[in-house]
Motif scaffolding. Sequence first.
Motif, PDB file in Angstrom:
ATOM      1  N   ASN A  57       0.865  -1.177   0.000  1.00 28.88           N
ATOM      2  CA  ASN A  57       0.000   0.000   0.000  1.00 28.88           C
ATOM      3  C   ASN A  57       0.903   1.228   0.000  1.00 28.88           C
ATOM      4  O   ASN A  57       1.643   1.462   0.959  1.00 28.88           O
ATOM      5  CB  ASN A  57      -0.912  -0.018   1.224  1.00 28.88           C
ATOM      6  CG  ASN A  57      -1.891   1.133   1.243  1.00 28.88           C
ATOM      7  OD1 ASN A  57      -1.564   2.257   0.883  1.00 28.88           O
ATOM      8  ND2 ASN A  57      -3.113   0.854   1.679  1.00 28.88           N
ATOM      9  N   LEU A  58       0.849   1.998  -1.083  1.00 27.17           N
ATOM     10  CA  LEU A  58       1.846   3.046  -1.283  1.00 27.17           C
ATOM     11  C   LEU A  58       1.811   4.146  -0.235  1.00 27.17           C
ATOM     12  O   LEU A  58       2.818   4.811   0.000  1.00 27.17           O
ATOM     13  CB  LEU A  58       1.705   3.638  -2.688  1.00 27.17           C
ATOM     14  CG  LEU A  58       2.634   2.984  -3.719  1.00 27.17           C
ATOM     15  CD1 LEU A  58       2.273   1.529  -3.947  1.00 27.17           C
ATOM     16  CD2 LEU A  58       2.633   3.753  -5.014  1.00 27.17           C
ATOM     17  N   ALA A  59       0.681   4.327   0.422  1.00 26.04           N
ATOM     18  CA  ALA A  59       0.593   5.396   1.423  1.00 26.04           C
ATOM     19  C   ALA A  59       1.621   5.210   2.529  1.00 26.04           C
ATOM     20  O   ALA A  59       2.186   6.186   3.040  1.00 26.04           O
ATOM     21  CB  ALA A  59      -0.809   5.443   2.015  1.00 26.04           C
ATOM     22  N   PHE A  60       1.886   3.966   2.903  1.00 23.73           N
ATOM     23  CA  PHE A  60       2.823   3.696   3.989  1.00 23.73           C
ATOM     24  C   PHE A  60       4.254   4.079   3.603  1.00 23.73           C
ATOM     25  O   PHE A  60       5.082   4.350   4.468  1.00 23.73           O
ATOM     26  CB  PHE A  60       2.763   2.217   4.382  1.00 23.73           C
ATOM     27  CG  PHE A  60       1.483   1.842   5.071  1.00 23.73           C
ATOM     28  CD1 PHE A  60       1.368   1.918   6.452  1.00 23.73           C
ATOM     29  CD2 PHE A  60       0.377   1.438   4.345  1.00 23.73           C
ATOM     30  CE1 PHE A  60       0.187   1.587   7.091  1.00 23.73           C
ATOM     31  CE2 PHE A  60      -0.808   1.106   4.970  1.00 23.73           C
ATOM     32  CZ  PHE A  60      -0.908   1.182   6.353  1.00 23.73           C
ATOM     33  N   TYR A  61       4.533   4.111   2.305  1.00 23.00           N
ATOM     34  CA  TYR A  61       5.867   4.440   1.817  1.00 23.00           C
ATOM     35  C   TYR A  61       5.961   5.930   1.461  1.00 23.00           C
ATOM     36  O   TYR A  61       6.955   6.592   1.770  1.00 23.00           O
ATOM     37  CB  TYR A  61       6.203   3.548   0.614  1.00 23.00           C
ATOM     38  CG  TYR A  61       6.123   2.084   0.974  1.00 23.00           C
ATOM     39  CD1 TYR A  61       7.220   1.407   1.494  1.00 23.00           C
ATOM     40  CD2 TYR A  61       4.918   1.389   0.860  1.00 23.00           C
ATOM     41  CE1 TYR A  61       7.139   0.069   1.867  1.00 23.00           C
ATOM     42  CE2 TYR A  61       4.823   0.057   1.231  1.00 23.00           C
ATOM     43  CZ  TYR A  61       5.933  -0.586   1.742  1.00 23.00           C
ATOM     44  OH  TYR A  61       5.830  -1.910   2.126  1.00 23.00           O
ATOM     45  N   GLU A  62       4.916   6.445   0.841  1.00 18.41           N
ATOM     46  CA  GLU A  62       4.904   7.863   0.484  1.00 18.41           C
ATOM     47  C   GLU A  62       5.012   8.751   1.717  1.00 18.41           C
ATOM     48  O   GLU A  62       5.611   9.839   1.660  1.00 18.41           O
ATOM     49  CB  GLU A  62       3.622   8.190  -0.278  1.00 18.41           C
ATOM     50  CG  GLU A  62       3.560   7.564  -1.668  1.00 18.41           C
ATOM     51  CD  GLU A  62       2.211   7.784  -2.337  1.00 18.41           C
ATOM     52  OE1 GLU A  62       1.213   7.953  -1.610  1.00 18.41           O
ATOM     53  OE2 GLU A  62       2.153   7.759  -3.574  1.00 18.41           O
TER      54      GLU A  62
ATOM     55  N   GLU B 294      12.524   4.611  -1.607  1.00 17.68           N
ATOM     56  CA  GLU B 294      13.686   3.728  -1.727  1.00 17.68           C
ATOM     57  C   GLU B 294      13.397   2.370  -1.089  1.00 17.68           C
ATOM     58  O   GLU B 294      13.757   1.316  -1.644  1.00 17.68           O
ATOM     59  CB  GLU B 294      14.910   4.379  -1.086  1.00 17.68           C
ATOM     60  CG  GLU B 294      15.413   5.594  -1.857  1.00 17.68           C
ATOM     61  CD  GLU B 294      16.543   6.320  -1.149  1.00 17.68           C
ATOM     62  OE1 GLU B 294      16.776   6.050   0.048  1.00 17.68           O
ATOM     63  OE2 GLU B 294      17.191   7.171  -1.807  1.00 17.68           O
ATOM     64  N   SER B 295      12.736   2.369   0.066  1.00 13.91           N
ATOM     65  CA  SER B 295      12.362   1.112   0.710  1.00 13.91           C
ATOM     66  C   SER B 295      11.408   0.310  -0.173  1.00 13.91           C
ATOM     67  O   SER B 295      11.517  -0.914  -0.275  1.00 13.91           O
ATOM     68  CB  SER B 295      11.691   1.384   2.064  1.00 13.91           C
ATOM     69  OG  SER B 295      12.558   2.047   2.946  1.00 13.91           O
ATOM     70  N   LEU B 296      10.474   1.008  -0.807  1.00 12.71           N
ATOM     71  CA  LEU B 296       9.511   0.345  -1.678  1.00 12.71           C
ATOM     72  C   LEU B 296      10.210  -0.298  -2.870  1.00 12.71           C
ATOM     73  O   LEU B 296       9.931  -1.457  -3.224  1.00 12.71           O
ATOM     74  CB  LEU B 296       8.466   1.355  -2.163  1.00 12.71           C
ATOM     75  CG  LEU B 296       7.445   0.837  -3.168  1.00 12.71           C
ATOM     76  CD1 LEU B 296       6.616  -0.295  -2.581  1.00 12.71           C
ATOM     77  CD2 LEU B 296       6.537   1.978  -3.635  1.00 12.71           C
TER      78      LEU B 296
END
Length: 271
Positions: free
Chosen positions: A60-65, A73-75
């Motif tokens: 879920n991109l929100a956790f990375y954004e 970078e983690s994603l």
Amino acid sequence: MDRASLFAAIQKKQSYLCVGLDTDIQKIPSHLLKEKDPVFAFNKAIIDATAEYAVAYKPNLAFYEAMGLAGWESLQKTLDYIPKDIFTIADAKRGDIGNTSGLYARAFFEAMNFDSVTVAPYMGEDSVKPFLAFEGKWVILLGLTSNAGSEDFQSLKMASGLRLYEQVLETSQLWGTPDNMMYVIGATKAQQFGEIRKRIPDHFLLVPGVGAQGGDLRSVSQYGMNPQCGLLVNSSRGIIYASSGADFAQKAGEEARKIQQEMAEYLHLFL
């Protein structure tokens, strides 16, 4: 990954489990905070523990954004680490005017090389078509979601007599095919799966809401499965946060295995 390869993976693993990598740095075990990249360290351990049971991973991109550049970078490191025979989903819920959607599609399909991306249908065909232009990639269109607020709009009756989500299912089938388009259908709406399958008999369904949100895996499987399984059932918190201690990866693997064994039973019963 094409449809035949996805079904082959389901048959081989006897699983249609998607593991949601909703990795919150405030929830991961504290000992990982000493790592150079705590989020990737957590994801790597989760992937190592669950890859034999999962056919898909869904960050879920929100956790990375929310983490800025470090999160992106983690994603990317996470995505690169996922085995190539496992389907990847960018849970981004994008959808904008055509030229903007085209850039989103390039970001997820070319720059990051995800297999699929979740897309919101509200702005209509020209906002979705750019994602469908990429060979071998998938759009996962929001159909009927599992959150409480879905009732605000998705179930409203239209002049045609159809509910709004039913109109989305009907109209969007003119945009893509079962080979490049899936739908998000929430597990908490299990009683509607039979009716939904009549409208979209051949498409894969991404099904969130099993586990922590209370969805019933047996009902989803019984009424949602088609001859190629046609289901990717997601579990996030129930797997990745099965333990908050040093044994977090082991417990995640045990929980994934438990779900996979239940899925193997349903594949035998309903496929």
